[in-house]
Scaffold this motif. Structure first.
Motif, PDB file in Angstrom:
ATOM      1  N   ASP A 215     -61.709 -36.169 -19.552  1.00  0.00           N
ATOM      2  CA  ASP A 215     -60.422 -36.080 -20.252  1.00  0.00           C
ATOM      3  C   ASP A 215     -60.019 -34.614 -20.377  1.00  0.00           C
ATOM      4  OD1 ASP A 215     -58.312 -37.332 -22.121  1.00  0.00           O
ATOM      5  OD2 ASP A 215     -59.174 -35.740 -23.347  1.00  0.00           O
ATOM      6  N   GLU A 217     -58.051 -32.868 -22.349  1.00  0.00           N
ATOM      7  CA  GLU A 217     -58.057 -32.276 -23.692  1.00  0.00           C
ATOM      8  C   GLU A 217     -59.476 -32.150 -24.229  1.00  0.00           C
ATOM      9  OE1 GLU A 217     -56.000 -33.026 -28.084  1.00  0.00           O
ATOM     10  OE2 GLU A 217     -55.139 -33.957 -26.294  1.00  0.00           O
ATOM     11  N   TYR A 221     -61.554 -28.538 -25.005  1.00  0.00           N
ATOM     12  CA  TYR A 221     -62.053 -28.281 -26.359  1.00  0.00           C
ATOM     13  C   TYR A 221     -63.571 -28.163 -26.406  1.00  0.00           C
ATOM     14  CZ  TYR A 221     -62.773 -28.893 -31.394  1.00  0.00           C
ATOM     15  OH  TYR A 221     -63.145 -28.723 -32.702  1.00  0.00           O
ATOM     16  N   ASN A 237     -59.537 -25.670 -33.876  1.00  0.00           N
ATOM     17  CA  ASN A 237     -58.870 -26.882 -33.403  1.00  0.00           C
ATOM     18  C   ASN A 237     -57.458 -26.938 -33.996  1.00  0.00           C
ATOM     19  OD1 ASN A 237     -58.074 -29.468 -32.651  1.00  0.00           O
ATOM     20  ND2 ASN A 237     -60.060 -30.393 -33.074  1.00  0.00           N
ATOM     21  N   ALA A 239     -54.755 -28.191 -32.864  1.00  0.00           N
ATOM     22  CA  ALA A 239     -54.107 -29.501 -32.695  1.00  0.00           C
ATOM     23  C   ALA A 239     -54.494 -30.441 -33.836  1.00  0.00           C
ATOM     24  CB  ALA A 239     -54.489 -30.104 -31.351  1.00  0.00           C
ATOM     25  N   LYS A 267     -51.460 -41.822 -23.942  1.00  0.00           N
ATOM     26  CA  LYS A 267     -52.737 -41.316 -23.437  1.00  0.00           C
ATOM     27  C   LYS A 267     -53.645 -42.478 -23.021  1.00  0.00           C
ATOM     28  CE  LYS A 267     -55.562 -37.768 -22.777  1.00  0.00           C
ATOM     29  NZ  LYS A 267     -55.939 -36.833 -23.852  1.00  0.00           N
ATOM     30  N   VAL A 445     -56.775 -36.859 -28.312  1.00  0.00           N
ATOM     31  CA  VAL A 445     -55.335 -36.671 -28.493  1.00  0.00           C
ATOM     32  C   VAL A 445     -55.112 -36.136 -29.906  1.00  0.00           C
ATOM     33  CG1 VAL A 445     -55.014 -39.072 -29.236  1.00  0.00           C
ATOM     34  CG2 VAL A 445     -53.078 -37.796 -28.372  1.00  0.00           C
ATOM     35  N   GLY A 447     -56.107 -33.491 -31.228  1.00  0.00           N
ATOM     36  CA  GLY A 447     -57.264 -32.797 -31.789  1.00  0.00           C
ATOM     37  C   GLY A 447     -58.383 -33.701 -32.253  1.00  0.00           C
TER      38      GLY A 447
END
Length: 594
Positions: A215, A217, A221, A237, A239, A267, A445, A447
């Protein structure tokens, strides 16, 4: 670990002044805010007590949870006069940031509440729900065979409608005193300024980096620059902070409708190799359910937990009910005979669990029949032999519906987190919270990670033409093993506890209750007692502990024995002359009180 905790205290101190002003309708005597120095001293004392195997003691309030950042956030709320429900919101918001592999906004939870004013038990069901488009073939391949577990988990297919944000708000609306928005202040600040990555998080990210990398995102991260985040790294973080601000400002409805809900749905449905079925309608329809508690007598106490769709309260209750005729206190924790009784009681309870327990909104579940005294007495008689039961089978509990169900073998892997809180108003909260497998669906999604809770359903809808109670159905909640528990004596709480650990949660919780009530262990000793768990015949014993001394005696009784890591995360509070808290030495949590 010291560095992690100190960093958390400094951040909490920066928001200390605002935290003191987040509580409404609190008398000056009730509100006793802590300074940073006092909070730091309490954390040091909690760590020292845990290392020494001693419970943390307090008089007025206590919180025990899986990460020091989260515990200190909850302690600030309680110290400022907040309730256990208020503190839970703060604890969960921080756990979703610092322990994202276990729980968060993208998951679900079960909550058991004892009300100090009325003396009543209430349970709230924040379990995820299946999309309305989900059906019996959700986890079958093109040939009609069940998918391999991780082929089903990773991606959008396994994602159910999250329940945790709605549960947080429902609990606050019923029992909170503090300003809703203020309860997110510490989590927002940590997300913006950074928190120190714990050893556990770093280890799990490294072990799961291949799945997390799928993924974009999650990869950016958890794997910055292509490498797993390291222990001691300061992780930001923004988000997540933005998501929390939206919920803090306008409530959980901002999660279930509008831009955030749309982003979640897009998503989930947009994952090319394993898309899900979630829709904006599914999100908008989500509701927390208030359920009737399952309460079972044991040794002059009443053990109260969560009913269906959780199997936790019923199965823990059955285990204890089956053991009621047997004198475990005389046998003691080092006795193979005691563990024969516990192990086979668990096997009998799990046989009933596999056949009868599921979402009672969709299938008839014989809740009262499964814990009826006469039924438990008949099943308990099966334990009278001196050897392991050669085989076990589901019983026939009394019920006014036909119970023609096939046995379920749904996989429920260990992850999850548990929060225990007692406040100065006499309220007690036990909440187990999860995104199911570690890192859930690995889909991120806003965060936070989304759950893979739908894989707690049976992948097969039928066996030999007979339906499975825990099969996939539109809007249904998958069966869980989470077992948040409050033990009462004379109508008042004496023990608040729960644990992560997949389907082994049930054994961890039952063992801790037995250790405390039968064997007289203090709450920290009961939590730390080595695990021996038997669900389906093989006896799992905790490797590297004194439990390994029972390996040969259990084999002599007829058991297959497997020594393995049994990584619970028990958090418990005993109530009596004051409060005593225990935090599982197998994880990073602590108990704090005042």
């Amino acid at each position: 670990m010291k560095r992690l905790i100190r960093a958390g205290i400094l951040l909490l101190a920066a928001t200390h002044a605002s935290a003191q002003q987040t509580t409404d309708s609190v008398t000056p005597e009730a509100a006793t805010p802590l300074g940073a120095a006092a909070l730091g001293a309490q954390v040091d004392a909690a760590l020292a007590a845990k290392q020494a195997g001693q419970p943390v003691e307090a008089r007025h309030w206590m919180v025990a949870a899986a990460n020091p950042y989260a515990v200190t956030a909850g302690a600030e709320v309680l110290a400022a006069g907040g309730t256990a429900a208020d503190a839970m919101v703060a604890v969960q918001a921080v756990l979703g940031l610092v322990e994202p592999q276990s729980s968060g906004l993208g998951g679900g939870a079960f909550l058991v509440w004892y009300d100090g004013a009325s003396g009543t038990i209430t349970t709230l069901d924040g379990r995820e729900t299946a999309p309305l488009a989900a059906g019996p073939t959700l986890f079958l391949d093109g040939t009609g065979k069940p998918l391999k577990f991780f082929d089903a988990v990773v991606g959008g297919r396994s994602v159910g409608v999250p329940g945790t944000p709605a549960l947080m708000q429902a609990a606050h609306a019923k029992w909170g005193r503090s300003d809703w928005a203020g309860l997110f202040a510490q989590a927002i600040r940590l997300a913006e300024e950074g928190f120190t990555v714990s050893p556990r998080l770093a280890t799990l990210v490294a072990a799961d980096s291949m799945r997390l990398s799928k993924d974009p995102e999650a990869r950016a991260y958890f794997l910055p620059g292509g490498l797993p985040v390291a222990e001691g790294h300061s992780l930001r973080n923004p988000a997540y902070a933005e998501t929390l601000r939206a919920i803090a400002g306008q409530g959980a409805r901002r999660f279930y409708s509008g831009k955030l809900a749309q982003a979640i749905v897009e998503k989930v449905r947009g994952i090319e190799d394993n898309p899900g079925l979630l829709s904006e309608i599914d999100m908008s329809l989500y509701q927390v359910r208030e359920r009737e508690a399952v309460c079972v007598p044991y040794r002059g106490h009443e053990v109260c937990g969560m009913g269906p769709p959780s199997s936790g309260g019923l199965t823990v209750g059955q285990i204890l009910g089956l053991l009621q005729p047997y004198d475990l206190a005389a046998l003691g924790p080092g006795s193979a005979e005691a563990w024969r009784l516990i192990g086979d009681a668990s096997r009998l309870a799990f046989a009933d669990r596999g056949r009868y327990m599921a979402d009672s909104d969709y299938v008839p579940v014989p809740v009262k029949g499964l814990v009826a005294p006469d039924y438990l007495a008949r099943r308990a008689a099966l334990l009278q032999g001196g050897e392991a039961l050669a085989e076990v089978a589901p019983g026939a509990p009394e019920f006014d519906h036909a119970l023609n169900w096939a046995d379920d073998d749904a996989i429920e892997l260990p992850s999850t987190s548990h929060i225990s809180i007692v406040d100065q108003y006499g309220n007690a909260l036990s909440m187990t919270t999860t995104i199911e497998n570690a890192f859930g669906s690995r889909v991120m999604v806003g965060g936070f990670l989304l759950n893979n809770e739908l894989t707690d359903f049976s992948f097969r809808s039928h066996r030999d033409g007979v339906p499975v109670a825990n099969r996939v159905e539109p809007g249904k909640r998958p069966r869980s093993s989470m077992a948040p528990t409050i033990v009462l004596r004379d109508g008042r709480p004496v023990l608040v506890l729960g644990s992560p650990g997949g389907s082994r949660i049930i054994g961890y919780v039952a063992k801790t209750i037995i250790a405390h009530l039968d064997w007289g262990m203090d709450v920290q000793a009961a939590v730390a007692l080595p695990h021996l768990v038997n669900r389906f015949g093989a006896y799992d014993i905790e490797t590297g502990t004194e439990a390994t001394a029972l390996e040969a005696p259990l084999k002599a009784l007829g058991y297959e024995v497997k020594a393995r890591a049994l990584n619970s995360g028990l958090h418990a509070i005993a109530l009596g002359q004051g409060l005593k808290g225990g935090a599982d030495p197998r994880r990073e949590g602590i108990a704090l009180g005042h």
